[in-house]
Design an enzyme around this catalytic site. Structure first.
Site, mmCIF file in Angstrom:
data_model
loop_
_atom_site.group_PDB
_atom_site.id
_atom_site.type_symbol
_atom_site.label_atom_id
_atom_site.label_comp_id
_atom_site.label_asym_id
_atom_site.label_seq_id
_atom_site.Cartn_x
_atom_site.Cartn_y
_atom_site.Cartn_z
ATOM 1 N N ASP A 279 -18.987 -22.435 -0.799
ATOM 2 C CA ASP A 279 -19.088 -20.999 -0.535
ATOM 3 C C ASP A 279 -19.934 -20.263 -1.576
ATOM 4 O OD1 ASP A 279 -17.255 -21.375 -2.587
ATOM 5 O OD2 ASP A 279 -15.533 -20.788 -1.396
ATOM 6 N N ASN B 89 -3.407 -17.704 -2.074
ATOM 7 C CA ASN B 89 -2.918 -17.281 -0.755
ATOM 8 C C ASN B 89 -3.085 -18.393 0.288
ATOM 9 O OD1 ASN B 89 -5.665 -17.281 -0.392
ATOM 10 N ND2 ASN B 89 -5.793 -15.201 0.435
ATOM 11 N N HIS C 68 -5.878 -20.196 0.806
ATOM 12 C CA HIS C 68 -7.227 -20.423 1.328
ATOM 13 C C HIS C 68 -7.842 -21.688 0.736
ATOM 14 C CE1 HIS C 68 -9.270 -17.685 -1.937
ATOM 15 N NE2 HIS C 68 -9.425 -18.936 -2.282
ATOM 16 N N GLU D 131 -9.949 -17.354 4.500
ATOM 17 C CA GLU D 131 -8.808 -16.495 4.232
ATOM 18 C C GLU D 131 -7.813 -16.523 5.395
ATOM 19 O OE1 GLU D 131 -8.577 -15.477 1.282
ATOM 20 O OE2 GLU D 131 -9.866 -13.782 0.802
#
Ligand code: GLP
Length: 246
Positions: free
Chosen positions: A67, A136, A138, A143
């Site tokens: 990413d 979280n 990811h 996400e």
């Protein structure tokens, strides 16, 4: 494993082994704090190899990062391109084109996501995919909520992720870019092998959910359970919420 350093040494060995193998698809690489000791160990282990071996690894190197933030130049210290240049590409003496990332400065992030996906397909897809785990749930920047078919795309980062990554932006979550381009779960799950690396007590609960709860969009990493060749390397602190048999 005892601690993050032991994990890093083991991951670095796997990455170098992978680059020595004759049948090579590109490596899938990750950024983040978890990966700092990994690339440190990789540089040290690489430095101990004989010159011809180093040269063979250099010549055969091709990796695709997961990413990149939208809007950051590769020279911006907060960009993942700068992270990879500092941690890996420069120290190992690789050409910039051997360490691929999405172009954060693109005028059209959607089109750039498509181009990056195509470039990966043209290179044969990922052989070994290295992954960290977001607090979280990811992976890459997928996400929650996120299904297993999500492709490489541009997306908005959650407030939680921007806060988690603020350290690279002087501690200011507001300075973290709002969007990123990420490989999707589709490309990640298409890798031949996956190596999930998780260290530190702060990740213990999300790691347990990712590995042991039924896969669900709220924990994108949980889709990794569907992969037939998933390896998980964790330190004792991150493994604290797993049952002893894991
Ligand atoms: C970041 C990256 C992920 C990384 C994860 C964990 O946002 N996009 O690829 O694995 O979050 O980061 P860290 O290792 O700093 O906890």
């Amino acid at each position: 494993m005892a601690d993050a350093q032991a994990v890093a040494e083991a991951v670095a060995e796997r990455l170098l082994q992978e680059r020595r193998a004759s049948r090579q698809r590109p490596l899938g690489l990750a950024t983040g704090r978890t990966m700092v000791p990994v690339y440190g160990a990789l540089r040290r282990q690489f430095g101990r190899l004989r010159a011809p071996e180093q040269q063979a690894i250099r010549q055969g190197w091709l990796s695709f990062n997961l990413d990149e933030y939208v809007g950051l130049a590769p020279t911006d210290p907060g960009s993942f391109a700068a992270f990879m240049a500092d941690q890996l590409q420069g120290p190992l003496g690789l050409a910039p084109a051997q360490v691929q990332l999405p172009d954060g400065l693109t005028a059209d992030p959607r089109q750039e996501a498509g181009r990056y996906r195509q470039a990966l397909v043209a290179a044969g897809g990922i052989g070994l995919q290295l992954l960290g785990l977001g607090s979280n749930g990811h992976v890459g920047f997928n996400e929650p909520p996120c299904g297993p078919e999500a492709p490489c795309r541009c997306l908005a980062l959650s407030a939680a992720t921007r806060a988690q990554n603020a350290a690279a932006f002087g501690g200011d979550a507001g300075a973290v870019p709002r969007q990123a381009i990420t490989l999707g779960l589709a490309e990640i799950l298409a890798a031949e092998r996956i190596l999930l690396v998780v260290t530190g007590a702060a990740k213990a609960t999300i790691l347990r959910r990712a590995l042991l709860d039924p896969p669900c969009p709220e924990v994108p990493a949980s889709w990794l359970q569907h992969h037939p060749r998933l390896g998980v390397l964790v330190d004792r602190a991150a493994a604290a919420a797993l049952p002893p048999a894991c």
